[in-house]
Design an enzyme around this catalytic site. Structure first.
Site, PDB file in Angstrom:
ATOM      1  N   CYS A   1      14.765  -8.775 -18.537  1.00 27.40           N
ATOM      2  CA  CYS A   1      14.089  -7.503 -18.787  1.00 27.40           C
ATOM      3  C   CYS A   1      13.499  -7.574 -20.190  1.00 27.40           C
ATOM      4  CB  CYS A   1      15.052  -6.326 -18.659  1.00 27.40           C
ATOM      5  SG  CYS A   1      14.312  -4.776 -19.214  1.00 27.40           S
TER       6      CYS A   1
ATOM      7  N   CYS B   1      14.904  -4.950 -22.645  1.00 26.29           N
ATOM      8  CA  CYS B   1      16.261  -5.302 -23.089  1.00 26.29           C
ATOM      9  C   CYS B   1      16.181  -6.368 -24.172  1.00 26.29           C
ATOM     10  CB  CYS B   1      17.105  -5.820 -21.931  1.00 26.29           C
ATOM     11  SG  CYS B   1      17.805  -4.546 -20.869  1.00 26.29           S
TER      12      CYS B   1
ATOM     13  N   ASP C   1       2.943   0.102 -28.559  1.00 27.83           N
ATOM     14  CA  ASP C   1       2.511  -0.406 -27.257  1.00 27.83           C
ATOM     15  C   ASP C   1       1.447  -1.483 -27.472  1.00 27.83           C
ATOM     16  OD1 ASP C   1       2.616   0.925 -24.123  1.00 27.83           O
ATOM     17  OD2 ASP C   1       1.022  -0.512 -24.587  1.00 27.83           O
TER      18      ASP C   1
ATOM     19  N   HIS D   1      19.969  -0.442 -20.411  1.00 28.79           N
ATOM     20  CA  HIS D   1      19.020  -0.683 -19.316  1.00 28.79           C
ATOM     21  C   HIS D   1      19.263   0.251 -18.134  1.00 28.79           C
ATOM     22  CE1 HIS D   1      16.290  -3.037 -16.727  1.00 28.79           C
ATOM     23  NE2 HIS D   1      17.086  -2.583 -15.783  1.00 28.79           N
TER      24      HIS D   1
ATOM     25  N   ASN E   1       6.797   7.517 -17.242  1.00 23.38           N
ATOM     26  CA  ASN E   1       6.378   7.143 -15.889  1.00 23.38           C
ATOM     27  C   ASN E   1       7.604   6.754 -15.078  1.00 23.38           C
ATOM     28  OD1 ASN E   1       3.569   7.490 -16.207  1.00 23.38           O
ATOM     29  ND2 ASN E   1       3.435   5.557 -17.310  1.00 23.38           N
TER      30      ASN E   1
ATOM     31  N   HIS F   1      11.460   4.179 -20.563  1.00 27.66           N
ATOM     32  CA  HIS F   1      10.839   4.260 -21.894  1.00 27.66           C
ATOM     33  C   HIS F   1       9.989   5.508 -21.957  1.00 27.66           C
ATOM     34  CE1 HIS F   1       8.366   1.852 -19.170  1.00 27.66           C
ATOM     35  NE2 HIS F   1       7.317   2.399 -19.754  1.00 27.66           N
TER      36      HIS F   1
ATOM     37  N   HIS G   1       6.651   7.051 -23.585  1.00 29.78           N
ATOM     38  CA  HIS G   1       5.402   6.816 -24.314  1.00 29.78           C
ATOM     39  C   HIS G   1       5.228   7.949 -25.320  1.00 29.78           C
ATOM     40  CE1 HIS G   1       3.674   3.788 -21.437  1.00 29.78           C
ATOM     41  NE2 HIS G   1       4.522   4.391 -20.622  1.00 29.78           N
TER      42      HIS G   1
HETATM   43  P1  AMP Z   1       4.816   1.871 -17.914  1.00 32.59           P
HETATM   44  O1  AMP Z   1       3.542   1.514 -17.209  1.00 32.59           O
HETATM   45  O2  AMP Z   1       5.062   3.332 -18.063  1.00 32.59           O
HETATM   46  O3  AMP Z   1       5.980   1.117 -17.310  1.00 32.59           O
HETATM   47  O4  AMP Z   1       4.634   1.359 -19.401  1.00 32.59           O
HETATM   48  C1  AMP Z   1       4.830   0.044 -19.795  1.00 32.59           C
HETATM   49  C2  AMP Z   1       4.133  -0.100 -21.117  1.00 32.59           C
HETATM   50  O5  AMP Z   1       4.627  -1.259 -21.759  1.00 32.59           O
HETATM   51  C3  AMP Z   1       2.608  -0.267 -20.997  1.00 32.59           C
HETATM   52  O6  AMP Z   1       1.950   0.775 -21.705  1.00 32.59           O
HETATM   53  C4  AMP Z   1       2.361  -1.641 -21.605  1.00 32.59           C
HETATM   54  O7  AMP Z   1       1.159  -1.705 -22.345  1.00 32.59           O
HETATM   55  C5  AMP Z   1       3.585  -1.814 -22.490  1.00 32.59           C
HETATM   56  N1  AMP Z   1       3.928  -3.203 -22.753  1.00 32.59           N
HETATM   57  C6  AMP Z   1       4.026  -4.214 -21.847  1.00 32.59           C
HETATM   58  N2  AMP Z   1       4.353  -5.361 -22.467  1.00 32.59           N
HETATM   59  C7  AMP Z   1       4.475  -5.063 -23.790  1.00 32.59           C
HETATM   60  C8  AMP Z   1       4.786  -5.835 -24.950  1.00 32.59           C
HETATM   61  N3  AMP Z   1       5.026  -7.151 -24.879  1.00 32.59           N
HETATM   62  N4  AMP Z   1       4.817  -5.204 -26.158  1.00 32.59           N
HETATM   63  C9  AMP Z   1       4.560  -3.878 -26.236  1.00 32.59           C
HETATM   64  N5  AMP Z   1       4.259  -3.104 -25.180  1.00 32.59           N
HETATM   65  C10 AMP Z   1       4.217  -3.687 -23.974  1.00 32.59           C
HETATM   66 ZN    ZN Z   2      16.122  -3.564 -19.626  1.00 28.91          ZN
END
Ligand code: AMP
Ligand code: ZN
Length: 114
Positions: free
Chosen positions: A4, A7, A30, A46, A86, A99, A101
């Site tokens: 993950c 994590c 992000d 997690h 989400n 998470h 946003h």
């Molecule tokens: P969700 O679509 O609500 O699951 O949000 C996942 C978020 O994680 C998205 O906005 C991605 O841009 C962000 N994300 C994915 N990989 C990374 C990363 N390596 N570093 C920072 N943010 C990330």
């Molecule tokens: Zn996790």
């Protein structure tokens, strides 16, 4: 949890710049910002869905929600901000680790509550 991404960010296995960290959660930027400032508040524990939370998890989430507005300088929250969680496929959840946003720093057009 193995494999993950969030994590691994939270436990330091994958290095990431943390805007904030305490015993309950981290805040990172992000990678694909949808707004001038786009942060993610990630609980260290997690789980994917609010529906999976224990009583202790919901207490922790309350502490996280209370902490966010105290970070108004770091997160540029002075003029308002938006929190989004989400949940599942219809919402487009792509990372299966809960998470929040945090969007801030500019006027946002779409108001999901209207
Ligand atoms: P969700 O679509 O609500 O699951 O949000 C996942 C978020 O994680 C998205 O906005 C991605 O841009 C962000 N994300 C994915 N990989 C990374 C990363 N390596 N570093 C920072 N943010 C990330
Ligand atoms: Zn996790």
């Amino acid at each position: 949890m193995q494999d993950c991404l969030f994590c691994k960010f939270a436990n330091g296995e994958i290095p990431v710049t943390k805007v904030y960290e305490d015993e309950n959660f981290i805040i990172i930027r992000d990678i694909n910002p949808q707004c001038k400032n786009h942060f993610l508040a990630i609980p260290k524990k997690h789980y994917k869905l609010l529906a999976e939370m224990t009583a202790e998890d919901s207490q922790t989430l309350g502490l996280i929600l209370a902490k966010i507005p105290t970070l108004c300088n770091e997160l540029e929250l002075q003029n308002g901000y938006r929190l989004v969680i989400n949940q599942g496929d219809d919402a487009g959840q792509t990372v299966p680790h809960l998470h929040i946003h945090i969007l801030s720093g500019e006027k946002m057009g779409w108001n999901p509550a209207r």
